[in-house]
Design an enzyme around this catalytic site. Structure first.
Site, PDB file in Angstrom:
ATOM      1  CG  ASP A  24      43.810 -20.998  11.074  1.00  5.60           C
ATOM      2  OD1 ASP A  24      45.028 -21.069  10.793  1.00  5.60           O
ATOM      3  OD2 ASP A  24      42.905 -21.082  10.228  1.00  5.60           O
ATOM      4  CE1 TYR A  27      50.313 -15.906  13.384  1.00 10.79           C
ATOM      5  CE2 TYR A  27      48.078 -15.018  13.383  1.00 10.79           C
ATOM      6  CZ  TYR A  27      49.430 -14.874  13.109  1.00 10.79           C
ATOM      7  OH  TYR A  27      49.890 -13.681  12.577  1.00 10.79           O
ATOM      8  CG  ASP A  28      43.231 -16.539  15.649  1.00 12.09           C
ATOM      9  OD1 ASP A  28      44.000 -16.020  14.814  1.00 12.09           O
ATOM     10  OD2 ASP A  28      42.153 -17.090  15.334  1.00 12.09           O
ATOM     11  CE  LYS A  80      51.773  -7.515 -18.347  1.00 12.18           C
ATOM     12  NZ  LYS A  80      50.609  -6.956 -17.642  1.00 12.18           N
ATOM     13  CD  GLU A  94      51.264  -6.886 -10.038  1.00 16.84           C
ATOM     14  OE1 GLU A  94      50.363  -6.525 -10.814  1.00 16.84           O
ATOM     15  OE2 GLU A  94      52.425  -6.434 -10.102  1.00 16.84           O
ATOM     16  CE  LYS A 149      48.442  -8.261 -21.350  1.00 18.05           C
ATOM     17  NZ  LYS A 149      47.961  -6.936 -21.737  1.00 18.05           N
ATOM     18  CB  CYS A 177      16.900  -8.180   7.195  1.00 18.09           C
ATOM     19  SG  CYS A 177      15.558  -8.744   6.105  1.00 18.09           S
TER      20      CYS A 177
END
Length: 696
Positions: free
Chosen positions: A59, A62-63, A138, A195, A334, A432
């Protein structure tokens, strides 16, 4: 899968260098070539990460490549619409354009009954003979059309009404699994259906952050996705964890002979497909697939609500055709809704206005009385201990009064939880960092108004009907002003400027001027209103009026609270517990500093609340808008001094709504619904005069 031939000599693919030469030493031609190579590499790394799940680089590497590409594009003015850097957000969108779909995005006929699935199969075989079916999950997300021309993403459009939808291309470009350019030997023109969804772990983490920031969490991943994809600011979309599965071809310059062949080509083009797609020989195989998927449902990191069964052969699909609402070659079987029993995925800590800590269980979404529930109150640490509730436990969820969900009992302990173990609150506030302290069965953040969560709710309460009744400053607008950095304390309300307000989304000259006028009218509030607005625990409007009656000035109330809290107990409505809460509020250094800052702008005035008579006894008034000859606070004082009641909202018990300039629309609508008479300021004064009352 081997790297594409055109990328084989790209130095930024395998073990790429990240110690780049200084920008100022590059010629324009060298910069253009490096940008070209970096774009190719970043696209390939995106495909490997999102589609193949086999990243080539770490990563951090890639950055570094991504940052270098963006740096070169900015330095040499080499921005391009299909650059991977376009996926990090952009300028806010004024409005979404409505766009017609390349092909209709129809719905799917569906049922949860096996008999209906068999009937679908009977019709298919009757009309086209024996077929194979492709079975897919689905997805419970947001369906969208993605259009590629010459391999470049041209537009992304929401499903809308199936014929046309909203152009959300700028937002879609921020989603990592949406390629800006297709890979490999792709069609010249391709419109695919996908989707967009929010993975369940990311959804729970995002909801946890919202709860801890004092924001309303999303009900379920689908709502979170839908609310995100239609944000007007692409940078907001870029910050939220959305993904895409592609599952159908709407139109293409080259079509495969079967649906499965299309799906098998998608990864070569950089389009991510689901790994649970299967081909079955008959409807019994489809039903068996659905049952297996139902068992695996809770282990998936995305929400599904059933199985989609599609005829595989394209020619047969065309022969089956479509109705006005749905394609006749597909059917959704479903799942039954989850009912009441569900696992706890995580626990978030919600900080209230007074600092009260409320643990909230984040759940796998479950149906409770016809409502999808994804969170439930755990009330307090003592109740958690009594019920032995922990993350990973399966619990029964109920809704108190059919409204507030809560955890009723533990049905089964999580596999990694020891019997009798339970969730423990953190030692420090997640907002905080202040210490969390127990007070009997409750727990409180000690940060006071220095805590952002308490700050936001404190500002909301300060402006509410029980506070100074600042119309136009509700939960949504307070959140917007805090997020924009315009409010870091209650006192900042009095330093808001028109230019800063009109620069925010949804604010015009009129709304800005109205809010500033409301705020300015509150600079000399009645003492009772000011005391209530501070949000002192257990000090609402009634107790605040009693304190004002007893002590007369704010300084006297504060002095008694700090130096002689026992004297507070002489006041009606104030016992030992309330007196201690008032003392603790003023003794807090953070609260004292916040109050002092407000007092630099506000001068609470002594209010004579001794009864002047009972001329208005039995009557209830609500005030809205800017009155000319007296403030709303003065009008309420007058009503209450003569036996009447002044409340903040219109109900069936309201006798009159008194309106001034720029009245609140909600109160006007409520008055019309409840058939409450509406008086302007002159009519209000006439009513008072008829009863022998002259406002001071």
């Amino acid at each position: 899968m081997p790297l594409a031939d055109e990328n084989a000599d790209n130095p930024y693919l395998r073990e790429p260098p990240t110690d780049f030469e200084p920008i100022e030493e590059l010629s324009e031609a060298e910069a253009e070539r490096q940008v070209e190579l970096l774009r190719e590499a970043v696209r390939e790394h995106d495909r490997r990460y999102y589609v193949e799940n086999e990243p080539l680089v770490a990563d951090r590497t890639y950055d570094a490549l991504f940052a270098r590409l963006r740096e070169l594009e900015d330095a040499f003015d080499l921005a391009s619409p299909d650059s991977p850097t376009r996926g990090v957000g952009g300028e806010p969108i004024e409005a979404f354009e409505t766009v017609e779909h390349v092909a209709p995005m129809l719905s799917i006929d569906q049922s949860g009954e096996e008999a209906d699935v068999s009937e679908f199969d009977d019709r298919v075989r009757r009309e086209v003979g024996e077929v194979e079916y492709v079975c897919e999950p689905k997805f419970d997300g947001v369906s969208m059309e993605f259009v590629y021309e010459d391999g470049r993403l041209e537009r992304a459009v929401t499903r809308g009404d199936g014929r046309e939808g909203d152009d959300v291309t700028k937002n879609a470009r921020t989603i990592g699994s949406v390629p800006q350019r297709l890979h490999g030997d792709h069609p010249d023109f391709l419109a695919v259906r996908g989707e967009v969804y929010m993975p369940k772990p990311a959804f729970q983490a995002h909801n946890r952050e919202r709860i801890e920031r004092g924001e309303e969490p999303f009900a379920n991943p689908r709502n979170a996705t839908a609310g995100t994809i239609r944000q007007l600011d692409p940078s907001v979309v870029a910050d939220r964890p959305l993904e895409v599965f592609y599952f159908d071809v709407l139109e293409a310059s080259e079509l495969a002979e079967s649906h499965l062949e299309e799906l098998e080509r998608f990864p070569d083009w950089g389009l991510r497909v689901n790994d649970r797609v299967e081909v079955v020989d008959d409807i019994d195989g489809a039903i068996e697939y659905r049952d297996r998927l139902l068992e695996a449902r809770d282990d998936l990191d995305y929400e599904i609500d059933g199985t989609v069964i599609k005829v595989d052969d394209r020619e047969a699909r065309e022969e089956l055709g479509r109705t006005a609402r749905h394609d006749r070659y597909a059917f959704a079987y479903k799942f039954p809704a989850r009912a009441e029993v569900t696992p706890i995925v995580d626990v978030a800590v919600q900080i209230g206005r007074t600092g009260r800590v409320t643990p909230v269980a984040l759940l796998e979404p479950v149906d409770v009385g016809g409502v999808t529930v994804s969170r439930a109150s755990l009330h307090n640490p003592e109740e958690i201990a009594e019920k032995n509730v922990d993350v990973g436990d399966t619990v029964r969820v109920q809704r108190a009064g059919d409204v507030i969900p809560y955890v009723e009992e533990v049905v089964e302990n999580g596999a990694e939880n020891e019997p009798g173990s339970h969730y423990e609150l953190p030692d420090h506030c997640p907002v905080c960092g202040s210490a969390i302290e127990r007070d009997g069965p409750m727990a409180f953040c000690t940060g006071g108004l220095a805590c952002d969560a308490q700050l936001r709710r404190s500002i909301e309460y300060y402006a509410s009907d029980d506070g100074l009744d600042l119309e136009g400053l509700g939960e949504k607008s307070v959140r917007q002003l805090v997020d924009a950095g315009l409010l870091e304390s209650v006192a900042d309300l009095y330093e808001l400027e028109r230019e800063a307000l009109t620069g925010l989304e949804g604010w015009g000259e009129t709304s800005a001027e109205n809010l500033l006028a409301e705020i300015n009218s509150s600079r000399e509030p009645p003492l009772a209103d000011f005391l209530s607005a501070l949000g002192i625990p257990h000090v609402g409007p009634t107790t605040a009026r009693e304190l004002a009656r007893e002590f007369g000035t704010f300084e006297a109330v504060r002095e008694a609270a700090e130096d002689d809290p026992e004297s507070l107990e002489d006041v009606d409505d104030v016992g030992t517990t309330v007196a201690d809460q008032i003392h603790d509020f003023f003794a807090s250094e953070a609260n004292a500093a916040a109050v002092d800052a407000v007092l630099e702008h506000v001068s609470p005035r002594e209010t004579e609340l001794e009864s002047g008579g009972d001329e208005l006894e039995g009557l209830t008034f609500v005030f809205t808008g800017s009155l000319e000859d007296l403030t709303r606070s003065e009008a309420r004082e007058t009503v209450e001094a003569h036996g009447g009641s002044a409340t903040g909202s219109v109900s069936g018990n309201t006798d009159y709504l008194v309106i001034g300039g720029s009245p609140g629309q909600t109160k006007l609508d409520d008055a019309e619904t409840e058939d409450v008479p509406v008086l302007d300021e002159a009519a209000f004064r006439d009513l008072l005069a008829e009863r022998g009352i002259e406002p001071e």
